[in-house]
Design a protein around this motif. Structure first.
Motif, PDB file in Angstrom:
ATOM      1  N   UNK C  48       0.841  -1.206   0.000  1.00  0.00           N
ATOM      2  CA  UNK C  48       0.000   0.000   0.000  1.00  0.00           C
ATOM      3  C   UNK C  48       0.870   1.248   0.000  1.00  0.00           C
ATOM      4  N   UNK C  49       1.979   1.234   0.758  1.00  0.00           N
ATOM      5  CA  UNK C  49       2.896   2.380   0.750  1.00  0.00           C
ATOM      6  C   UNK C  49       3.457   2.606  -0.650  1.00  0.00           C
ATOM      7  N   UNK C  50       3.844   1.502  -1.322  1.00  0.00           N
ATOM      8  CA  UNK C  50       4.350   1.639  -2.689  1.00  0.00           C
ATOM      9  C   UNK C  50       3.280   2.198  -3.614  1.00  0.00           C
ATOM     10  N   UNK C  51       2.020   1.757  -3.404  1.00  0.00           N
ATOM     11  CA  UNK C  51       0.942   2.241  -4.273  1.00  0.00           C
ATOM     12  C   UNK C  51       0.687   3.731  -4.079  1.00  0.00           C
ATOM     13  N   UNK C  52       0.918   4.249  -2.856  1.00  0.00           N
ATOM     14  CA  UNK C  52       0.721   5.685  -2.686  1.00  0.00           C
ATOM     15  C   UNK C  52       1.737   6.473  -3.501  1.00  0.00           C
ATOM     16  N   UNK C  53       2.987   6.002  -3.521  1.00  0.00           N
ATOM     17  CA  UNK C  53       3.982   6.705  -4.344  1.00  0.00           C
ATOM     18  C   UNK C  53       3.681   6.559  -5.832  1.00  0.00           C
ATOM     19  N   UNK C  54       3.190   5.365  -6.216  1.00  0.00           N
ATOM     20  CA  UNK C  54       2.841   5.164  -7.623  1.00  0.00           C
ATOM     21  C   UNK C  54       1.691   6.088  -8.034  1.00  0.00           C
ATOM     22  N   UNK C  55       0.741   6.259  -7.112  1.00  0.00           N
ATOM     23  CA  UNK C  55      -0.375   7.175  -7.333  1.00  0.00           C
ATOM     24  C   UNK C  55       0.128   8.598  -7.574  1.00  0.00           C
ATOM     25  N   UNK C  56       1.077   9.028  -6.719  1.00  0.00           N
ATOM     26  CA  UNK C  56       1.667  10.357  -6.865  1.00  0.00           C
ATOM     27  C   UNK C  56       2.326  10.504  -8.228  1.00  0.00           C
ATOM     28  N   UNK C  57       3.045   9.449  -8.635  1.00  0.00           N
ATOM     29  CA  UNK C  57       3.753   9.528  -9.904  1.00  0.00           C
ATOM     30  C   UNK C  57       2.795   9.555 -11.084  1.00  0.00           C
ATOM     31  N   UNK C  58       1.728   8.756 -11.017  1.00  0.00           N
ATOM     32  CA  UNK C  58       0.792   8.721 -12.147  1.00  0.00           C
ATOM     33  C   UNK C  58       0.053  10.041 -12.293  1.00  0.00           C
ATOM     34  N   UNK C  59      -0.220  10.723 -11.166  1.00  0.00           N
ATOM     35  CA  UNK C  59      -1.000  11.951 -11.278  1.00  0.00           C
ATOM     36  C   UNK C  59      -0.126  13.139 -11.623  1.00  0.00           C
ATOM     37  N   UNK C  60       1.067  13.257 -11.017  1.00  0.00           N
ATOM     38  CA  UNK C  60       1.858  14.474 -11.146  1.00  0.00           C
ATOM     39  C   UNK C  60       3.023  14.353 -12.112  1.00  0.00           C
ATOM     40  N   UNK C  61       3.222  13.203 -12.724  1.00  0.00           N
ATOM     41  CA  UNK C  61       4.373  13.061 -13.596  1.00  0.00           C
ATOM     42  C   UNK C  61       5.572  12.536 -12.837  1.00  0.00           C
ATOM     43  N   UNK C  62       6.625  12.245 -13.597  1.00  0.00           N
ATOM     44  CA  UNK C  62       7.769  11.564 -12.989  1.00  0.00           C
ATOM     45  C   UNK C  62       8.567  12.461 -12.053  1.00  0.00           C
ATOM     46  N   UNK C  63       8.689  13.733 -12.428  1.00  0.00           N
ATOM     47  CA  UNK C  63       9.660  14.579 -11.729  1.00  0.00           C
ATOM     48  C   UNK C  63       9.286  14.822 -10.275  1.00  0.00           C
ATOM     49  N   UNK C  64       7.987  14.986  -9.996  1.00  0.00           N
ATOM     50  CA  UNK C  64       7.562  15.253  -8.629  1.00  0.00           C
ATOM     51  C   UNK C  64       7.866  14.059  -7.731  1.00  0.00           C
ATOM     52  N   UNK C  65       7.535  12.862  -8.224  1.00  0.00           N
ATOM     53  CA  UNK C  65       7.779  11.670  -7.411  1.00  0.00           C
ATOM     54  C   UNK C  65       9.266  11.428  -7.232  1.00  0.00           C
ATOM     55  N   UNK C  66      10.056  11.685  -8.283  1.00  0.00           N
ATOM     56  CA  UNK C  66      11.500  11.473  -8.163  1.00  0.00           C
ATOM     57  C   UNK C  66      12.104  12.481  -7.190  1.00  0.00           C
TER      58      UNK C  66
END
Lengths: 112, 173, 149
Positions: C48-66
Motif C-alpha cells: 500500500x505504501x508503494x501504491x501511494x507513491x505510484x499514485x503520486x507519480x501517475x497523477x503528477x508526472x515523474x519529476x515530482x515523485x522522483x
C-alpha cells in the motif's frame, strides 16, 4: 473434490497459454494464471467447515479455526509472484526494444 | 456453492484472457481473475491474503498495462497449427488424468488433517504474544521462510535494475 | 507539489490526489503497525505504501515523485530494510538461537506487545514497499531515457 478439480482445470488453462501461445505477453499472463491457481489450491487444502479466521478475539475462546499454515506460506508466495512477474515483464520490454516484436518465433528467426 | 460459482467465473475469465486478440483486453481479463481470487480468499476465511492479493493485483495491473500499452500486434496463425494444438491438448488431458489420480488421495475438502498446526494454535498466543496467528507463524515460528522471501525479492530488484540499466540498441537492418 | 499543467494528468485528478495520497500513505503505515493485532502485516502494508507513491507519480508526472524519493534512495532504503530484518534475526543469538523472540511479550491486544514481531513487520514493510517502488521507478525511467535519445 470438485473444487480441487476446478482448480486443476484453471492450472491447465494457464499451462495451455504457456505452451501454445506465441506472444510474450500471453505467456506471462499464462504464468500469472498458474500462480493464482496454485495459491488458491493451497488455501483450499486448509479450509475447515464452520471455521473462523485465524485471529484470536477478545473475551471469547475460538475453538474451530481454519489452518493458518497454508495461509502463511501463500502470503509470501503472492509477493514473490509480483517480483517474478515484474522481472519477466522487464525482460520482455528489453526484447521488444531490441527486436521490435513480441512474437517468439520471429525473435528466433531474427537471431539466426 | 459460492466457491463453485467463483471458480467457474475464474475459469471463464482465464479462457478469455488467453484467447482474446487484443492485448489490453487480455490484461484486463487477467485482472478479473485476480479480483475473483481475492473474493475467494475472503470466503475461505483468509483476510490477510485477501488484502495482500487486492493490492498486489492493482500494482501488477499497472505494471502489465505499462508494458503492453500501444504495443499490440495481431496473433499470427501459420504452419502446423492442428498438430501443435492436438499435442498440447493431449498433454493436458494426460496431466488432468494423473492429477485426478493424485487428488483422490488427499483429505476431503473441509476436513484438513492439521497435525502440525495444532501446536501453533494452542501455544501461539502465549509464546509470541501476537493475536494474529498468521503473523505469528510467518515472523516467529517460520521466520526462515520470510528470510528466504526477502532474499528472493532483493534478488528480483537487483535483476530488474541490471536488466533495465541503460537503453538498449536497436538492431540495424 | 506544483500545479502547472505541463506534466501529469488534469487539474481534477491533481486536486483529488493531493487530498488522498497522504491518507493512503497513512493507511499503509497503520496496516504495518497493527500487523500483529488485525489482518494485514508487513507485506500488505508495504504494497500500500508503494501504491501511494505510484499514485503520486501517475497523477503528477515523474519529476515530482522522483524529487520526493529518487531511485538510489529507494534502493538504499530497501537494502536497509533487509539489513534491519537480518539484524533482528541475529539479535536472537543473545537469547540462544536464531530468530528467537527475546523482547518482553507484553499483554495481548495492546499495540506494544509481541516482542520483536512489530519490529520485523516494520522492516518487512520498508523492504517490500520501497523495493516495489524502485521496480516501478526503473520501468518508468527507462521509457524517459529512451524518449530523450
Amino acid at each position: 473434490m470438485i473444487l480441487y478439480l476446478l482448480c486443476i482445470v484453471l492450472f491447465s488453462i494457464g499451462l495451455y497459454g504457456v505452451l501454445r501461445k506465441r506472444n510474450l505477453v500471453k505467456i506471462i499472463i499464462g504464468l500469472g494464471i498458474i500462480e493464482y491457481s496454485m495459491n488458491l489450491f493451497f488455501v483450499l487444502l486448509g479450509y475447515r467447515f464452520q471455521g473462523r479466521a485465524p485471529i484470536d478475539a477478545q473475551d471469547q475462546a475460538i475453538l474451530t479455526m481454519v489452518d493458518p499454515l497454508p495461509q502463511a506460506l501463500v502470503l509470501t508466495s503472492i509477493v514473490i509472484g509480483l517480483g517474478v512477474m515484474a522481472l519477466v515483464i522487464s525482460i520482455a520490454i528489453r526484447i521488444y526494444e531490441k527486436y521490435g516484436t513480441f512474437d517468439i518465433t520471429k525473435i528466433k528467426k531474427l537471431k539466426g | 456453492m459460492e466457491l463453485h460459482i467463483l471458480l467457474l467465473f475464474m475459469i471463464f475469465a482465464a479462457i478469455i484472457a488467453i484467447e482474446v486478440k487484443d492485448l489490453l483486453s487480455s490484461v484486463i481479463a487477467v485482472g478479473a481473475v485476480g479480483f475473483a481470487l481475492c473474493l475467494a480468499f475472503l470466503i475461505l476465511k483468509a483476510p490477510d491474503l485477501a488484502i495482500t492479493q487486492l493490492v498486489v493485483e492493482i500494482l501488477c495491473l499497472i505494471i502489465l498495462i505499462r508494458a503492453t500499452i500501444k504495443r499490440d500486434l495481431p496473433l499470427v496463425i501459420e504452419g502446423r497449427w492442428v498438430f501443435n494444438t492436438i499435442s498440447t491438448l493431449a498433454f493436458i488431458c494426460l496431466f488432468l488424468f494423473f492429477a485426478w489420480l493424485a487428488l483422490r488421495e488427499l483429505p476431503r475438502f473441509g476436513e484438513p488433517i492439521m497435525a502440525v498446526v495444532k501446536k501453533y494454535l494452542q501455544e501461539g498466543e502465549g509464546r509470541t504474544g501476537a493475536v494474529n496467528l498468521v503473523t505469528a507463524i510467518i515472523l516467529d515460528f517460520r521466520a526462515y521462510d520470510t528470510l528466504g522471501e526477502a532474499t528472493v525479492l532483493f534478488t528480483s530488484v537487483i535483476g530488474i535494475m541490471t536488466v533495465l540499466r541503460r537503453p538498449g540498441r536497436i538492431k540495424k537492418k | 507539489m506544483t500545479t502547472d499543467s505541463k506534466t501529469g494528468m488534469t487539474l481534477i485528478v491533481k486536486t483529488i490526489t493531493r487530498l488522498t495520497v497522504g491518507l493512503i500513505l497513512l493507511f499503509g503505515i497503520y496496516i504495518v503497525l497493527h500487523g500483529h493485532l488485525s489482518p494485514g502485516g508487513g507485506f500488505a502494508g508495504g504494497v500500500i505504501v508503494a501504491l501511494s507513491f505510484v499514485h503520486l507519480m501517475l497523477a503528477f508526472g515523474k519529476d515530482v515523485a522522483v524529487s520526493k524519493i529518487s531511485k538510489n534512495l529507494a534502493s538504499n532504503l530497501e537494502s536497509l530494510g533487509a539489513i534491519m530484518f537480518l539484524s533482528i534475526a541475529l539479535l536472537g543469538f543473545l537469547g540462544g538461537s536464531f530468530f528467537l523472540n527475546i523482547l518482553s511479550k507484553g499483554t495481548p491486544f495492546k499495540l506494544f506487545s509481541a516482542g520483536t514481531i512489530p519490529l520485523s513487520n516494520i522492516s518487512i514493510g520498508i523492504k517490500v514497499g520501497l523495493g516495489l517502488f524502485a521496480i516501478f521507478l526503473a520501468l518508468v525511467l527507462l521509457e524517459k531515457a529512451k524518449k530523450e535519445k
